[in-house]
Design a protein around this motif. Structure first.
Motif, PDB file in Angstrom:
ATOM      1  N   LYS A 196       0.832  -1.204   0.000  1.00 32.66           N
ATOM      2  CA  LYS A 196       0.000   0.000   0.000  1.00 32.66           C
ATOM      3  C   LYS A 196       0.862   1.247   0.000  1.00 32.66           C
ATOM      4  O   LYS A 196       0.582   2.228  -0.711  1.00 32.66           O
ATOM      5  N   TRP A 197       1.941   1.232   0.775  1.00 31.11           N
ATOM      6  CA  TRP A 197       2.851   2.383   0.842  1.00 31.11           C
ATOM      7  C   TRP A 197       3.472   2.657  -0.528  1.00 31.11           C
ATOM      8  O   TRP A 197       3.534   3.791  -0.988  1.00 31.11           O
ATOM      9  N   ILE A 198       3.919   1.591  -1.205  1.00 31.30           N
ATOM     10  CA  ILE A 198       4.517   1.739  -2.533  1.00 31.30           C
ATOM     11  C   ILE A 198       3.476   2.266  -3.523  1.00 31.30           C
ATOM     12  O   ILE A 198       3.760   3.140  -4.346  1.00 31.30           O
ATOM     13  N   GLU A 199       2.254   1.748  -3.420  1.00 35.10           N
ATOM     14  CA  GLU A 199       1.182   2.199  -4.316  1.00 35.10           C
ATOM     15  C   GLU A 199       0.906   3.682  -4.123  1.00 35.10           C
ATOM     16  O   GLU A 199       0.748   4.434  -5.094  1.00 35.10           O
ATOM     17  N   GLU A 200       0.860   4.147  -2.869  1.00 33.16           N
ATOM     18  CA  GLU A 200       0.606   5.556  -2.598  1.00 33.16           C
ATOM     19  C   GLU A 200       1.764   6.432  -3.072  1.00 33.16           C
ATOM     20  O   GLU A 200       1.546   7.524  -3.623  1.00 33.16           O
ATOM     21  N   ALA A 201       2.998   5.964  -2.869  1.00 35.48           N
ATOM     22  CA  ALA A 201       4.161   6.727  -3.312  1.00 35.48           C
ATOM     23  C   ALA A 201       4.193   6.840  -4.832  1.00 35.48           C
ATOM     24  O   ALA A 201       4.489   7.901  -5.390  1.00 35.48           O
ATOM     25  N   GLU A 202       3.885   5.738  -5.499  1.00 31.61           N
ATOM     26  CA  GLU A 202       3.863   5.755  -6.958  1.00 31.61           C
ATOM     27  C   GLU A 202       2.777   6.700  -7.468  1.00 31.61           C
ATOM     28  O   GLU A 202       2.980   7.430  -8.451  1.00 31.61           O
ATOM     29  N   ALA A 203       1.644   6.730  -6.796  1.00 31.13           N
ATOM     30  CA  ALA A 203       0.553   7.621  -7.204  1.00 31.13           C
ATOM     31  C   ALA A 203       0.971   9.080  -7.049  1.00 31.13           C
ATOM     32  O   ALA A 203       0.654   9.927  -7.897  1.00 31.13           O
ATOM     33  N   SER A 204       1.717   9.393  -5.975  1.00 29.06           N
ATOM     34  CA  SER A 204       2.192  10.753  -5.775  1.00 29.06           C
ATOM     35  C   SER A 204       3.139  11.157  -6.902  1.00 29.06           C
ATOM     36  O   SER A 204       3.041  12.253  -7.457  1.00 29.06           O
ATOM     37  N   SER A 205       4.044  10.264  -7.258  1.00 28.03           N
ATOM     38  CA  SER A 205       4.978  10.541  -8.346  1.00 28.03           C
ATOM     39  C   SER A 205       4.251  10.678  -9.677  1.00 28.03           C
ATOM     40  O   SER A 205       4.592  11.540 -10.498  1.00 28.03           O
ATOM     41  N   ARG A 206       3.242   9.841  -9.880  1.00 24.64           N
ATOM     42  CA  ARG A 206       2.488   9.900 -11.135  1.00 24.64           C
ATOM     43  C   ARG A 206       1.771  11.242 -11.270  1.00 24.64           C
ATOM     44  O   ARG A 206       1.753  11.840 -12.344  1.00 24.64           O
ATOM     45  N   ARG A 207       1.201  11.726 -10.174  1.00 23.35           N
ATOM     46  CA  ARG A 207       0.509  13.025 -10.220  1.00 23.35           C
ATOM     47  C   ARG A 207       1.489  14.142 -10.562  1.00 23.35           C
ATOM     48  O   ARG A 207       1.164  15.056 -11.331  1.00 23.35           O
ATOM     49  N   PHE A 208       2.689  14.067 -10.000  1.00 19.14           N
ATOM     50  CA  PHE A 208       3.697  15.076 -10.311  1.00 19.14           C
ATOM     51  C   PHE A 208       4.067  15.004 -11.790  1.00 19.14           C
ATOM     52  O   PHE A 208       4.157  16.033 -12.479  1.00 19.14           O
ATOM     53  N   GLY A 209       4.299  13.792 -12.296  1.00 11.83           N
ATOM     54  CA  GLY A 209       4.650  13.630 -13.704  1.00 11.83           C
ATOM     55  C   GLY A 209       3.562  14.112 -14.637  1.00 11.83           C
ATOM     56  O   GLY A 209       3.841  14.721 -15.678  1.00 11.83           O
ATOM     57  N   GLU A 210       2.319  13.862 -14.285  1.00 17.01           N
ATOM     58  CA  GLU A 210       1.206  14.311 -15.123  1.00 17.01           C
ATOM     59  C   GLU A 210       1.145  15.831 -15.176  1.00 17.01           C
ATOM     60  O   GLU A 210       0.848  16.427 -16.224  1.00 17.01           O
TER      61      GLU A 210
END
Length: 533
Positions: A196-210
């Motif tokens: 879950k932690w990795i999923e949330e971190a990846e989502a944060s990075s994805r939002r920044f990239g978008e």
């Protein structure tokens, strides 16, 4: 804004672009970000951040007409006086070098003409990063970029690589959202390293990239190092030099090494100082830099304990344990600063690492540890802000955004949770104080909207003239073994060893300065393995 009252490194001593999006997720140190201020000193950072300082990024310049037939090297820059003897110009480069007839982008150059009036040619310099402004480096820290003998003999030119500064920039977030991205506190209860932690971190990075893709557009997919290397060769041709003379620091050594591999016959005199190993994977970089900063922190602790005003006590091991306890305490109980931002272990680690780039800045750590132990986060944020180029709530450059955009093209963006957990355990083993906060960095590019385009390959530069490769034995950011590795890869690599502390050697050692300057000016090549201390 004046510099904070920080305790200088005591005179009576006896001894000698990591990114962090949210609490409990400190992105790996990664490829080191060396901004101008860190090359000079932290006092230099505060001077450079003053609004009164001339910044080439603020100058509007006229572009030459789009080259006909893709002949970009035939452009004539329209040099403009930008104060105090400096000249600025913009030129065009193709957005995509595989489509030279397509859309173009802007590249900013700043030149300091040779003080002799009779230049031997152009000396291009790059301060590192990725994401640092070469234009600001030359304009505001010329003496750090190139010593007086080089200024006499060459037109010294710094440029903003594509995606950086006053060149066509990567743009992602406004200042408020960038504060949230770098310093915001997540309310997640997921355990570090869990699915879950990795999923949330990846989502944060994805939002920044978008956000970066939305605000930058197609350029986001063309800020890789190889494209920058082709830009540099174009700039060499524009300047009228048959071969490239180049002084690259830190990540700037990667630009220089890749240039030598792509254009060996155009290599003139190249000096690569604070070297990245072109074959190193992101995991390799993180491991070596984590080890390096842990060792640098130990060296600081040893020197600090030999003074009467050290905030640490006991043996070096006990002092390191005290620093580790302070990090853990901040991780569990974040401190609210006077400006309302919350100090987490992520920002605390940035504040620790920033002074470790130069031994002359170690004394800032005294003030950091004293104030944080008292529950005051202001010094910590002052140090972190100098790293991120932040002043009075505004970001003076886009180095943070460019850093991630370039790295995510230069390294593969894949994710393997089990491998990351193994690597995180290894980091904690080799760096007991800071390593536990350094894992899981692969997440930063896993959700990036543009796929990585580069492979980590050795460089040989067959047929190139001799290339000086300088390594510092106590360099925390680019370990000496990387200089050894690159000098062995290069067919004409000449290794220079500097026995000392800190990141990069030119400007720190009279011996190194002499070798570098004689090489550039007279063509004198030192014996490989030459040692300075």
């Amino acid at each position: 804004m004046s510099a904070p009252e920080l305790t200088p490194w005591p005179d009576d001593q006896d001894g000698p672009r990591r990114r962090s999006p949210w609490k409990r997720w400190v992105l790996v140190i990664g490829v080191v970000l060396v901004i101008v201020g860190l090359v000079v000193s932290l006092t230099g950072v505060w001077q450079l951040l003053q609004p009164t300082v001339q910044r080439p990024t603020e100058v509007e310049l006229e572009l030459p007409a789009k080259p006909v037939g893709g002949a970009y090297g035939e452009q004539t820059p329209k040099w403009t006086d930008c104060g105090e003897g400096f000249e600025c110009a913009d030129v065009r480069a193709p957005l995509d070098w595989d489509d030279p007839e397509g859309e173009t982008i802007r590249l900013r150059m700043v030149k300091h003409p040779a003080t002799s009036g009779e230049p031997l040619g152009t000396l291009f310099v790059n301060p590192g990063g990725p994401g640092a402004s070469g234009a600001d480096f030359v304009r505001n820290a010329l003496d750090s970029a190139a010593g007086a003998p080089l200024q006499r003999s060459f037109d010294v030119v710094g440029w903003d690589p594509r995606g950086v500064g006053a060149s066509s920039p990567v743009t992602c977030l406004d200042a408020q959202d960038m504060d949230e991205y770098l310093f915001g506190v997540s309310d997640s209860t997921a355990e570090r390293g869990s699915a879950k932690w990795i999923e949330e971190a990846e989502a944060s990075s994805r939002r920044f990239g978008e956000a970066c893709l939305e605000n930058t557009g197609e350029l986001l997919g063309h800020v890789d190092t190889v494209s920058t290397v082709r830009d540099l060769d174009m700039l060499r041709e524009i300047q009228g030099d048959e071969q490239l003379n180049y002084l690259g620091y830190s990540y700037g050594t990667h630009i220089g090494a890749r240039y030598a591999e792509m254009f060996p016959e155009k290599v003139g005199r190249l000096v690569l100082d604070g070297v990245l190993d072109p074959t190193a994977s992101e995991a390799d970089v993180v491991k070596e830099q984590t080890r390096g900063f842990e060792l640098a922190l130990r060296s600081y602790a040893e020197a600090c304990l030999a003074t009467k005003d050290c905030p640490l006590s006991g043996t070096v091991d006990e002092a390191m344990a005290q620093i580790g306890d302070l990090l853990d305490d901040v991780d569990e109980h974040p401190i609210v600063a006077a400006d309302g931002r919350t100090l987490t272990a992520s920002t605390m680690l940035t504040a620790i690492i920033t002074p470790l780039y130069s031994e002359s800045n170690w004394g800032y750590l005294n003030s950091l540890f004293e104030t944080v132990a008292e529950g005051n986060a202001d010094v910590a944020f002052s140090l972190a802000d100098s790293y991120y180029g932040r002043l009075d709530g505004e970001y003076l450059d886009n180095s943070t955004e460019a850093f991630q955009a370039i790295n995510c093209l230069d390294y593969p963006n894949s994710i393997d949770p089990e491998r990351m957990r193994e690597q995180a355990a290894e980091l904690e083993r080799i760096a007991p104080t800071i390593g536990r906060f350094q894992g899981f960095g692969d997440v930063s590019c896993a959700g990036w909207p543009v796929k990585g385009v580069q492979e980590r390959m050795a460089v040989q530069a067959a047929g190139a003239d001799p290339i000086l490769v300088i390594g510092t034995t106590g360099d925390p950011a680019t370990p000496y073994r990387w200089a050894e590795a690159l000098s062995e890869q290069l067919e004409s690599g000449v290794l220079v060893r500097f026995e000392g502390e800190g990141h990069t050697a030119y400007g720190q050692s009279g011996c190194v300065n002499d070798l570098v300057e004689r090489y550039f000016i007279e063509g004198e090549v030192p014996a490989s393995g030459a040692t300075c201390s």
